[in-house]
Design a protein around this motif. Structure first.
Motif, short mmCIF file in Angstrom:
data_model
loop_
_atom_site.label_atom_id
_atom_site.label_comp_id
_atom_site.label_asym_id
_atom_site.label_seq_id
_atom_site.Cartn_x
_atom_site.Cartn_y
_atom_site.Cartn_z
N HIS A 58 0.82 -1.21 0.00
CA HIS A 58 0.00 0.00 0.00
C HIS A 58 0.86 1.27 0.00
N SER A 60 3.58 1.72 -1.49
CA SER A 60 4.14 1.94 -2.83
C SER A 60 3.07 2.22 -3.87
N ASN A 61 1.81 2.24 -3.46
CA ASN A 61 0.69 2.47 -4.37
C ASN A 61 0.39 3.97 -4.42
N SER A 62 0.55 4.57 -5.58
CA SER A 62 0.35 6.01 -5.72
C SER A 62 -1.10 6.43 -5.49
N ASP A 63 -2.03 5.49 -5.52
CA ASP A 63 -3.44 5.81 -5.30
C ASP A 63 -3.80 5.88 -3.81
N ASN A 65 -3.29 7.38 -0.06
CA ASN A 65 -2.82 8.61 0.59
C ASN A 65 -1.84 8.25 1.70
N VAL A 66 -0.58 8.64 1.53
CA VAL A 66 0.48 8.32 2.49
C VAL A 66 1.06 9.61 3.05
N ARG A 68 4.13 11.39 5.07
CA ARG A 68 5.55 11.17 5.33
C ARG A 68 6.12 12.35 6.10
N GLU A 75 6.51 6.77 7.51
CA GLU A 75 5.49 6.75 6.47
C GLU A 75 4.22 6.15 7.05
#
Length: 232
Positions: A58, A60-63, A65-66, A68, A75
């Motif tokens: 998750h 690494s998934n650009s979709d 919302n992470v 940082r 993260e």
């Protein structure tokens, strides 16, 4: 005077609900007395590994919302239970709601999970960005489940015993104000507070009152994976 008034109101409320906290199982007395307790390895290590792998996916998934921090060491994904619907059952949310309700003295009904991966980066402050209280006044019940083995070098959770109690807040208000939430290393050193460090294998579950002073220790090597559950 206002912070002192708030503190006295909270202290009175906490004392008033003392009887409800006495119903908590004996092995959880550390939560009431010290503000934080480890329940040991409560989740199967294989399940912890699966959740760890899912978190990597998750993040690494650009979709997704992470969040940082400034060093990209910490993260975070808020609302992890929406991505992994089984995680509430795995982490025994029903049981934790009962424990938390007895601890704070009123019914806890809502919760959400924050899953994070903290990796060693130069200048990292650890999970949470240094010493802090989640709330200067309100007692807050939270659980932390390690998804990876956590040693002294992997950014373990640190907690100042008794710092959730009014009498200890009053004793250090010369260096740390009653309403102070973020605490610099300099203020922490001047206060001469002592912390307890919580290490453990993957699957270890911690319970904490995050009104107390705490942090994720700056990580020295590798990575630390965890799920933190917030209760309301």
């Amino acid at each position: 005077m206002l912070p002192l008034t708030k503190e006295m109101v909270v202290a009175t409320d906490y004392w008033w609900n003392k009887k409800k906290r006495s119903q908590i199982a004996e092995e959880l007395n550390g939560l009431v007395k010290h503000g934080c307790v480890s329940l040991g390895q409560k989740i199967d290590p294989q399940i912890a590994e699966q959740l760890r792998d899912s978190l990597d996916k998750h993040l690494s998934n650009s979709d997704v919302n992470v969040w940082r921090d400034q060093t990209a060491s910490d993260e975070r994904i808020f609302g992890f239970e929406d991505l992994e619907t089984c995680v509430g059952e795995v982490c025994s949310i029903g049981e934790l709601l009962e424990i938390g309700s007895k601890y704070v003295g009123r019914r806890l009904k809502s919760w959400f999970m924050m899953a994070n991966r903290v990796r060693h980066m130069a200048g990292n402050l650890g999970s949470g960005g240094g010493w802090h209280r989640d709330s200067a006044f309100t007692h807050q019940f939270k659980s932390i489940c390690y998804l990876s083995d956590v040693t002294l070098d992997n950014g373990p959770f640190e907690y100042v015993s008794y710092s959730h109690l009014t009498k200890d807040k009053l004793s250090i208000r010369g260096t740390i104000r009653l309403d102070q939430s973020r605490i610099s290393d300099e203020d922490f050193q001047r206060s001469r507070l002592k912390s307890s460090t919580f290490t453990g294998p993957a699957g270890t579950l911690l319970l904490a009152d995050t009104r107390g002073i705490h942090r994720g220790c700056p990580i020295k090597t590798g990575a630390r994976y965890a799920i933190t559950t917030y209760f309301f």
